[in-house]
Scaffold this motif. Sequence first.
Motif, short mmCIF file in Angstrom:
data_model
loop_
_atom_site.label_atom_id
_atom_site.label_comp_id
_atom_site.label_asym_id
_atom_site.label_seq_id
_atom_site.Cartn_x
_atom_site.Cartn_y
_atom_site.Cartn_z
N CYS A 131 0.71 -1.21 -0.17
CA CYS A 131 0.01 -0.05 -0.07
C CYS A 131 0.92 1.23 0.04
O CYS A 131 0.38 2.25 -0.54
CB CYS A 131 -0.83 -0.12 1.15
SG CYS A 131 -2.12 -1.43 1.09
N LEU A 132 2.22 1.26 0.70
CA LEU A 132 3.07 2.33 0.71
C LEU A 132 3.44 2.68 -0.89
O LEU A 132 3.61 3.99 -1.31
CB LEU A 132 4.35 2.04 1.53
CG LEU A 132 5.21 3.13 1.31
CD1 LEU A 132 4.67 4.39 2.17
CD2 LEU A 132 6.45 2.70 2.34
N MET A 138 0.91 8.05 -5.95
CA MET A 138 -0.16 8.97 -6.39
C MET A 138 0.27 10.55 -6.22
O MET A 138 1.29 10.74 -5.21
CB MET A 138 -1.10 9.09 -4.98
CG MET A 138 -1.99 7.53 -5.31
SD MET A 138 -3.31 7.48 -4.11
CE MET A 138 -4.50 8.92 -4.69
N PRO A 139 -0.13 11.37 -6.96
CA PRO A 139 0.60 12.70 -7.07
C PRO A 139 0.51 13.53 -5.64
O PRO A 139 1.19 14.11 -5.33
CB PRO A 139 -0.21 13.36 -8.33
CG PRO A 139 -0.45 12.27 -9.15
CD PRO A 139 -0.83 11.27 -8.06
N SER A 141 0.00 12.61 -2.72
CA SER A 141 0.80 12.10 -1.45
C SER A 141 2.19 11.81 -1.65
O SER A 141 2.99 11.29 -0.81
CB SER A 141 0.10 11.00 -0.85
OG SER A 141 -0.04 9.80 -1.73
N ARG A 142 2.67 11.69 -2.84
CA ARG A 142 4.04 11.32 -3.05
C ARG A 142 5.20 12.05 -2.43
O ARG A 142 6.40 11.62 -2.19
CB ARG A 142 4.45 11.10 -4.50
CG ARG A 142 4.44 12.22 -5.46
CD ARG A 142 4.45 12.05 -6.77
NE ARG A 142 4.56 13.31 -7.71
CZ ARG A 142 4.15 13.22 -8.87
NH1 ARG A 142 3.92 12.00 -9.53
NH2 ARG A 142 4.06 14.36 -9.71
N ASP A 143 5.05 13.33 -1.97
CA ASP A 143 5.79 14.18 -1.69
C ASP A 143 5.64 14.12 0.05
O ASP A 143 6.61 14.73 0.77
CB ASP A 143 5.70 15.58 -1.88
CG ASP A 143 6.12 15.54 -3.38
OD1 ASP A 143 6.87 15.01 -3.95
OD2 ASP A 143 5.51 16.76 -4.28
N HIS A 144 4.85 13.23 0.46
CA HIS A 144 4.67 13.21 1.97
C HIS A 144 5.84 12.58 2.57
O HIS A 144 6.62 11.77 2.16
CB HIS A 144 3.35 12.44 2.48
CG HIS A 144 2.12 13.16 1.83
ND1 HIS A 144 0.87 12.69 2.09
CD2 HIS A 144 1.95 14.40 1.17
CE1 HIS A 144 -0.11 13.51 1.78
NE2 HIS A 144 0.34 14.40 1.25
N GLU A 145 6.12 13.10 3.90
CA GLU A 145 7.16 12.32 4.65
C GLU A 145 6.69 10.96 5.25
O GLU A 145 5.68 10.99 5.99
CB GLU A 145 7.71 13.38 5.93
CG GLU A 145 8.96 12.77 6.50
CD GLU A 145 9.47 13.74 7.38
OE1 GLU A 145 10.50 13.33 8.22
OE2 GLU A 145 8.96 14.86 7.64
N VAL A 146 7.49 9.86 4.89
CA VAL A 146 7.14 8.54 5.45
C VAL A 146 8.38 8.36 6.36
O VAL A 146 9.66 8.52 6.14
CB VAL A 146 6.81 7.62 4.48
CG1 VAL A 146 6.46 6.29 4.97
CG2 VAL A 146 5.76 8.21 3.49
#
Length: 640
Positions: A131-132, A138-139, A141-146
Amino acid sequence: MAAAKKLTDHHLTCVICTEVFTDPATLQCHHTYCKSCLLKYTKTQPEAVQAKSIPCPSCRQLTKLTNPDSPVEEWVSQLKPSHVIQGLMDDFGPGAEAADANVCSVCKTQGKTTPATSWCSVCDEVFCDGCLKMHNIMPMSRDHEVVDVSDATKRKARHRFMCKTHKDKQIELFCKDCKMAICHTCCSIKHRKCDDIDTLDNMTPLVREHLSNQNQELKIKMTTSENITILRKSQIKEIQTNAQNIKDEIRNIRQRVVEVILSKEKQLLDKVDRSSEEKLHELQAEIKSQEIELQMYQQQYEFTANAVTSNCERDMYAVYELVGEASTDNRDTGNRPAPGRVVFTHDMDKLSKAVDDLQLGEVAVVRGVSDRQSTPVLHHTIDCTADGDKKDTHLYDVTVLTVDAITVTVVADHYNKSLKTYHTSDPNTLGNLLLSNGPWQIAKLSESQIAVSVPSSKEIVTVNVTPDPVLLSTIKTSKTYYALSSLSPSQLAAGTYNQPDSVDILDMAGGILKSINTSVIRSPDYIHVTSNNNLIVGERRVTSLVCVTSEGKVVFTYTPAGVRALTESRGITTTSTGDILLVDYKSNKVIQLTESGQFVRDVLTQQDGVEYPRGICLDGDGFLYVTCRRFVSVFKFKKL
C-alpha cells in the motif's frame, strides 16, 4: 474497552458526564468538557446566554466567542480541544489502538490484517509495503514524509506539529495575537492582519516556561485547595461534635428541670398524705369514742326499760334517781365541728406563665475574632478582688484552661503576689495561691498545668490547676525573666532583662539552651509562641512588635506611625487562623494584625469598656479574655 481504560487512566474524562471525552472542547480557563455536555450546561445558564459567553462549570469563568451572534447550538462547535488534550486523545484513544496494532490502514478497510511497516506524517496513516507503493505513486501524496512505523517517538512528534487545517503543512509559526500555533499557509490566509507572529523555535522556550510557571501556580492552588478542604472537613467535624455536645447539655438541663419539678411534685404528694393521715386518725378516734358511748347508752336504755315495765315501784324510783344524775352530763357530741378537709389550690395562669418564662438557655452563633466582619460584645466580667487582698488588685496576665470539663480562668495578680482561679460557670468560686513576689506572665503548658514568671525573685514556678492552683515546683533562674511562653512541652521561651540576646530558650529546669537576638527589643515584657513556633515579642518602652523564628531570623517588625503608633505594648496572643492580637496599654486598645504583621483593625477600644488592658487570651470557644486592672472582661463576637 481497552482504549476507554487508557483514556480513563490518563484523566481524559469529562467531569460533567464522568465519561471519556466525546468531541472535547477546551475553554479559555483551560478546563475541558464534552461539547454536548458543555452545550447542555450553557443552556441552563440564562445570564451567560444573555452575555453571549460560555460559562465554565468548574470555575464559572466566561469564555468569549469568536462569533457570538450565531445560535447557541453553534457556540460550542467554535471551541477546539487544547493541544495537550488532543495529543493525549490521539495517543491513547481508539485510533491509537489501531496504530499500536500496526495493521495497515488501507488493508484494514478491506478486512485484512496486513502488518504495517511505514507511517505517513501527513496522512497520519500506517501502510504495509504494498500500500505504501500506491501511496508514493499518487501525485497528492508522493511528497509526504514517511517514516518507519517502529519510530514511535518521531511519529508522535511529527503528528503534533502538522497543521490540522492544511495537513500537508508543518507548523512553524505562532500567532501571539490569537495565541495559537499555525503553518505558513494559515499565516497568509487567516492571520495576515495579525501584528505579532513569531517562529515556533523562538516561542517554544517561552511557552514551555509559561506552562511550567502555570503548572507551579496550579500546584500551589492544588495544595491550597487541599489544605482548605482538610480545614473545612475538620471544621465540619468540630461543628458536628459541638452541636452534639450542646444537645447533650440541653437535655441535661431539661432533665435537671424535670427533676426539680418531680421533687416539687413529691413534696406536694407527701404533704397530701401527711394531712390526710392526720385527719383520718382524728375521725377514727372519734368513731371509737362514739362506739363506747353507744354501748353505754344501750345498757342504760335496757336498764330503764326494765324499770318501767317492772311492778316494783321501789326499783322504778331507784332507776329514776340514777337517770336524773346521768342527765346532768350535757356533752353535745352531735355539734362537734367536722374535721378539716385537705384541699389543693393552684393558679393555672401563674403556672402557665412560669412555664412560658422558663428558659433552659440560649443558643447563639459565636463568631471568632478572625472573622473581620464580626463585632465584639461584652459577655460577662469577673471581679478578681478577693477577701484578704492587701493591695489593690492589678491583673498582669490571664489564661483559660479546661479542667475535668470545667472552664477555669487563671489570673496573675501582681500587686497581691498571687495566682487566682475562677470557675467560668461560677465566677464566685475562687482559688488563691500566694507566691514569693508578683507574678508577671503565665505560660500554658497543658490544660491543667501552667508556668509563671516571678521576675523580682528570679523564679519561674510551675502550678497544677485542679481547678484550685497548687504549686508544683519553683525554678531558680540565673537571669531576670518577665516575658514567658511555652515553646514545647519541655522548653520555655523567656524574655531577659536588658540583654542584647533578649530571649532565652530554657529547659524545664531553667537551663539556657539557646539565646536569640530580637533586634530592637532588649527587655521583653510579653512574648507569645505561634502555632508554627515563631516568637512574637513586645516591650512597653519600644514602639515596635517583633516576630522571629525559633532560630532568631526576623519574620517581620511592626512599627506603625501616626495615630496607629504603639504607646505601650503588652499582652499578645494569636487566633486559630494565625492573626495576631496585641494589647496597647495606654491607648486602651486591642489591635488585630495579620500573620505577616499587617494592620487589620482595632478589635477593642475604650468605647468597648477596655481601660488599661494588660493580659489577653482566647479560649477554645472563641471568647476573648482581657484583663483591665481588677477585672477580666470576656467578649464574644457576633455579626451584627
